[in-house]
Design a protein around this motif. Structure first.
Motif, PDB file in Angstrom:
ATOM      1  N   GLY A 164      25.940  -0.164  30.314  1.00 52.51           N
ATOM      2  CA  GLY A 164      25.162  -0.651  29.434  1.00 52.51           C
ATOM      3  C   GLY A 164      23.401  -0.266  29.377  1.00 52.51           C
ATOM      4  N   GLN A 165      23.364   1.034  29.848  1.00 54.14           N
ATOM      5  CA  GLN A 165      22.008   1.368  29.688  1.00 54.14           C
ATOM      6  C   GLN A 165      21.945   1.887  28.102  1.00 54.14           C
ATOM      7  N   THR A 166      22.824   2.294  27.611  1.00 54.54           N
ATOM      8  CA  THR A 166      22.622   2.905  26.143  1.00 54.54           C
ATOM      9  C   THR A 166      23.770   2.090  25.519  1.00 54.54           C
ATOM     10  N   THR A 216      33.100  22.823  28.744  1.00 54.47           N
ATOM     11  CA  THR A 216      32.493  23.822  27.779  1.00 54.47           C
ATOM     12  C   THR A 216      32.176  23.135  26.140  1.00 54.47           C
ATOM     13  N   ALA A 217      32.985  22.088  26.092  1.00 57.02           N
ATOM     14  CA  ALA A 217      32.759  21.276  25.074  1.00 57.02           C
ATOM     15  C   ALA A 217      31.398  20.953  24.468  1.00 57.02           C
ATOM     16  N   GLU A 218      31.126  21.089  23.192  1.00 59.49           N
ATOM     17  CA  GLU A 218      29.762  20.662  22.596  1.00 59.49           C
ATOM     18  C   GLU A 218      29.620  19.119  22.340  1.00 59.49           C
ATOM     19  N   ARG A 219      30.693  18.715  21.773  1.00 59.83           N
ATOM     20  CA  ARG A 219      31.044  17.031  21.527  1.00 59.83           C
ATOM     21  C   ARG A 219      32.474  16.972  21.848  1.00 59.83           C
ATOM     22  N   PHE A 220      32.443  15.605  22.387  1.00 59.77           N
ATOM     23  CA  PHE A 220      33.960  15.128  22.857  1.00 59.77           C
ATOM     24  C   PHE A 220      33.879  13.739  22.640  1.00 59.77           C
ATOM     25  N   GLY A 221      35.153  13.240  22.943  1.00 57.57           N
ATOM     26  CA  GLY A 221      35.177  11.753  22.878  1.00 57.57           C
ATOM     27  C   GLY A 221      36.421  11.267  22.344  1.00 57.57           C
ATOM     28  N   LEU A 222      36.272   9.952  21.923  1.00 56.27           N
ATOM     29  CA  LEU A 222      37.439   9.297  21.344  1.00 56.27           C
ATOM     30  C   LEU A 222      37.426   9.111  19.747  1.00 56.27           C
ATOM     31  N   GLY A 228      42.513  12.093   7.368  1.00 53.60           N
ATOM     32  CA  GLY A 228      41.245  12.227   8.400  1.00 53.60           C
ATOM     33  C   GLY A 228      40.502  11.004   8.525  1.00 53.60           C
ATOM     34  N   GLU A 229      40.917   9.883   8.384  1.00 50.87           N
ATOM     35  CA  GLU A 229      40.216   8.597   8.461  1.00 50.87           C
ATOM     36  C   GLU A 229      40.127   8.356   9.983  1.00 50.87           C
ATOM     37  N   GLY A 230      38.895   8.101  10.498  1.00 51.59           N
ATOM     38  CA  GLY A 230      38.698   7.649  11.789  1.00 51.59           C
ATOM     39  C   GLY A 230      37.279   7.513  12.243  1.00 51.59           C
ATOM     40  N   THR A 231      36.968   7.124  13.210  1.00 53.19           N
ATOM     41  CA  THR A 231      35.496   6.641  13.592  1.00 53.19           C
ATOM     42  C   THR A 231      35.352   7.664  15.089  1.00 53.19           C
ATOM     43  N   LEU A 232      34.416   8.263  15.290  1.00 50.61           N
ATOM     44  CA  LEU A 232      34.253   9.085  16.515  1.00 50.61           C
ATOM     45  C   LEU A 232      33.268   8.352  17.299  1.00 50.61           C
ATOM     46  N   VAL A 233      33.700   8.245  18.614  1.00 53.04           N
ATOM     47  CA  VAL A 233      32.809   7.500  19.699  1.00 53.04           C
ATOM     48  C   VAL A 233      32.714   8.676  20.764  1.00 53.04           C
ATOM     49  N   GLY A 234      31.836   9.209  20.824  1.00 50.48           N
ATOM     50  CA  GLY A 234      31.629  10.359  21.758  1.00 50.48           C
ATOM     51  C   GLY A 234      30.264  10.524  22.493  1.00 50.48           C
ATOM     52  N   TYR A 235      30.299  11.933  22.866  1.00 48.48           N
ATOM     53  CA  TYR A 235      28.991  12.290  23.650  1.00 48.48           C
ATOM     54  C   TYR A 235      28.853  13.873  23.202  1.00 48.48           C
ATOM     55  N   ASP A 236      27.390  13.870  22.954  1.00 51.73           N
ATOM     56  CA  ASP A 236      27.050  15.125  22.560  1.00 51.73           C
ATOM     57  C   ASP A 236      26.221  16.117  23.641  1.00 51.73           C
ATOM     58  N   THR A 237      26.694  17.044  24.242  1.00 51.47           N
ATOM     59  CA  THR A 237      26.231  17.453  25.402  1.00 51.47           C
ATOM     60  C   THR A 237      24.671  18.356  24.972  1.00 51.47           C
ATOM     61  N   ARG A 238      24.665  18.706  24.038  1.00 47.24           N
ATOM     62  CA  ARG A 238      23.476  19.316  23.682  1.00 47.24           C
ATOM     63  C   ARG A 238      22.139  18.531  23.507  1.00 47.24           C
ATOM     64  N   SER A 239      22.357  17.384  22.970  1.00 45.54           N
ATOM     65  CA  SER A 239      21.370  16.372  22.718  1.00 45.54           C
ATOM     66  C   SER A 239      21.401  15.464  23.861  1.00 45.54           C
ATOM     67  N   GLY A 240      22.368  15.182  24.799  1.00 49.92           N
ATOM     68  CA  GLY A 240      22.537  14.355  25.614  1.00 49.92           C
ATOM     69  C   GLY A 240      22.685  12.838  24.994  1.00 49.92           C
ATOM     70  N   GLU A 241      23.310  12.716  24.083  1.00 53.28           N
ATOM     71  CA  GLU A 241      23.459  11.472  23.379  1.00 53.28           C
ATOM     72  C   GLU A 241      24.879  11.072  23.419  1.00 53.28           C
ATOM     73  N   GLY A 301      23.416   7.531  17.515  1.00 55.88           N
ATOM     74  CA  GLY A 301      23.173   7.712  18.796  1.00 55.88           C
ATOM     75  C   GLY A 301      22.018   7.469  19.722  1.00 55.88           C
ATOM     76  N   GLY A 302      22.135   7.276  20.819  1.00 54.89           N
ATOM     77  CA  GLY A 302      20.822   7.372  21.848  1.00 54.89           C
ATOM     78  C   GLY A 302      21.226   8.234  23.093  1.00 54.89           C
ATOM     79  N   PRO A 303      20.077   8.396  23.733  1.00 56.56           N
ATOM     80  CA  PRO A 303      20.091   8.926  25.138  1.00 56.56           C
ATOM     81  C   PRO A 303      20.892   8.650  26.252  1.00 56.56           C
ATOM     82  N   LEU A 304      21.721   9.380  26.736  1.00 57.59           N
ATOM     83  CA  LEU A 304      22.729   8.719  28.101  1.00 57.59           C
ATOM     84  C   LEU A 304      22.598  10.082  28.800  1.00 57.59           C
ATOM     85  N   PRO A 305      21.977  10.284  29.897  1.00 53.90           N
ATOM     86  CA  PRO A 305      21.784  11.223  30.663  1.00 53.90           C
ATOM     87  C   PRO A 305      23.409  11.328  31.423  1.00 53.90           C
ATOM     88  N   ALA A 306      23.922  12.248  31.684  1.00 51.43           N
ATOM     89  CA  ALA A 306      25.224  12.341  32.491  1.00 51.43           C
ATOM     90  C   ALA A 306      24.887  12.494  33.778  1.00 51.43           C
TER      91      ALA A 306
END
Length: 502
Positions: free
Chosen positions: A465-467, A388-394, A402-415, A437-442
């Motif tokens: 490596g497709q995105t 159910t998460a809209e965005r998730f990752g590492l 709060g320093e940190g870089t997010l590496v993740g996936y956005d389910t709304r945009s598929g990115e 970010g760029g498109p990456l279909p689940a």
């Protein structure tokens, strides 16, 4: 479930570079996985060629300082594409010319008359007095250690101030050399042919097409089999442009089509930058070109890991500029189209230190979770099952406040995305902070990616490596935390593997 904490490595392994991540490290942002010169400015990779057991990396270099200028060819060699030896400047600038970007070929049959198997550099001469850019030659008969500029330079001059970046290859079916070079402000790649590298005939033009919001630069043209089938080969034309990149500033696009020895005809012609095929959706992968003459016919390339919008201000010293990880290229059928895919060369795996720290079948709730693994130089492979998460990752290179870089996936945009808004130092350039970010279909409700974290960069490869997303980061040296995050719901982490790299 988590591995017991005592089984998870929490410090970099012994045998790594001394002082890795230490506050006393004199160059805290010096990459450990990526090539940088010992000092001074570097930008485009040039003259990539394999010869006599060595990979040669030439590059745009300023021997006099850490800003752009005095453009010369720096030089490094490697036997494995990972460990590099920096050599003397190969082609220095002088009062008569700057040495802009170009390529190197192995002249096996001595077509130019410089000697059998001579290395011949084809480069752009930029003449300070007139502003003219023209194509010139230099040659080496001692494995690239010393170079002689051809007395008959330039060999191709159309009287233009925006005519540059030749990439030359031997086209065996027709038995001649082919040069791809740009008329930068016309947004054209022009193809020339030659029997001897010295006399060139115009063959055809390509463009404008695709993204045209900036000057075209650094073309490359090469064949690749589709899905590994040698009976089904297509040609790939890559073109960098500045500005007009997908993440702002500079970027690189590609076209797939056919080449008959004279004309390149694209299958995927598009117009408008939002419809283009981009090789990398991050902000820091530019001017990529491929190695000539690689054994076994592999197509491997490397790019300048920077962006012209930020490059003059990145907070590094005494050097400024890094190259990406070398990447192996392929064509894959995806969603009814042929796509260019890229992954780091397999030799990167030899840098792994011991077994991976692993985590499997773990539900990630809203918020952020800190993992008992730390490191500044990591390889991370992750697979998530959508919930159910809209965005998730590492969260990588995490620290205090709060320093940190997010590496993740956005389910709304598929990115697939990298968000470096809180990655550390970001204020040195107005457009540096942000999300790219760029498109990456689940696939069957899952998404997976591999990330390579270095002291000042993140390279993320989605689903083999497709995105790809490449971004520079400049965190505090002590910011080495690793964690998970989810927003707007939950997600299941099916697998996580983390290797320290030495």
């Amino acid at each position: 479930m988590y591995l017991p904490p005592e089984r998870v490595r929490t410090e970099p392994p012994s045998g790594g570079r001394p002082g890795l991540g230490s506050r006393t490290e004199p160059e805290p942002h010096r990459p450990q996985l990526h090539y940088t010169p010992a000092k001074n400015w570097m930008n485009d990779p040039n003259g990539l060629v394999w010869h006599d057991g060595e990979y040669h990396l030439f590059y745009q270099y300023n021997p006099e300082g850490d800003g752009w200028g005095n453009m010369s060819w720096g030089h490094a060699v490697s036997t494995d594409l990972l460990h590099w030896q920096e050599l003397d400047v190969a082609l220095p600038a002088d009062d008569a010319e700057f040495v802009f970007s170009g390529c190197v070929v192995v002249d096996e049959h001595n077509t130019a008359g410089f000697g059998d198997f001579a290395l011949v550099a084809v480069y752009t001469s930029s003449y300070p007095g007139t502003g003219i850019q023209a194509q010139s030659l230099a040659y080496s008969t001692d494995r690239g250690r010393t170079w002689t500029k051809y007395a008959g330079n330039p060999v191709l001059d159309i009287g233009s101030g925006e005519f540059r970046d030749p990439k030359v290859f031997w086209h065996e079916p027709d038995g001649h050399w082919v040069m791809a070079v740009v008329e930068a402000l016309a947004r054209k790649v022009v193809l020339y042919g030659s029997e001897n590298l010295k006399s060139w005939t115009r063959l055809s033009d390509f463009g404008p097409a695709g993204a045209t919001g900036g000057a075209w630069e650094v073309p490359d043209l090469f064949p690749l089999p589709v899905d590994g089938d040698p009976q089904n080969t297509k040609w790939v034309l890559t073109v960098s442009l500045n500005p007009g990149g997908v993440a702002g500033g500079s970027g690189t696009q590609y076209f797939i089509g056919d080449f008959d020895g004279v004309t390149f005809t694209a299958d995927n012609l598009t117009s408008g930058s939002q419809d283009c095929s981009w090789v990398d959706y991050g902000r820091d992968f530019y001017a990529a070109v491929s190695w000539n003459n690689v054994p076994g016919g592999e197509r491997i390339w490397i790019g300048w890991m920077n962006n012209w919008a930020d490059a003059a201000h990145v907070p590094t010293a005494p050097w400024r500029g890094a190259q990406s990880l070398p990447r192996t290229l392929a064509l894959r059928s995806l969603g009814g189209a042929i796509r260019l895919v890229q992954q780091p060369v397999k030799a990167v795996r030899t840098l792994r230190c011991g077994a991976a720290s692993t985590l499997r079948d773990h539900e990630v709730g809203p918020g952020r979770t800190t993992l008992p693994v730390r490191g500044a130089v990591l390889e991370i492979a992750a697979e998530f099952e959508l919930g159910t998460a809209e965005r998730f990752g590492l969260t990588v290179r995490g620290g205090t406040a709060g320093e940190g870089t997010l590496v993740g996936y956005d389910t709304r945009s598929g990115e697939l995305f990298v968000d470096r808004s809180s990655s550390g130092a970001t204020g040195f350039s107005p457009g540096f902070a942000g999300r790219h970010g760029g498109p990456l279909p689940a696939v069957r409700g899952r998404t997976r990616f591999t990330a390579y974290i270095d002291r000042s960069s993140v390279e993320v490869f989605g689903d083999r490596g497709q995105t790809v997303v490449t971004d520079l980061i400049f965190p505090a040296p002590a910011s080495q935390g690793l964690g998970l995050f989810a927003e707007g719901g939950t997600v299941t982490l099916r697998s996580l593997e983390v290797w320290h790299l030495s």
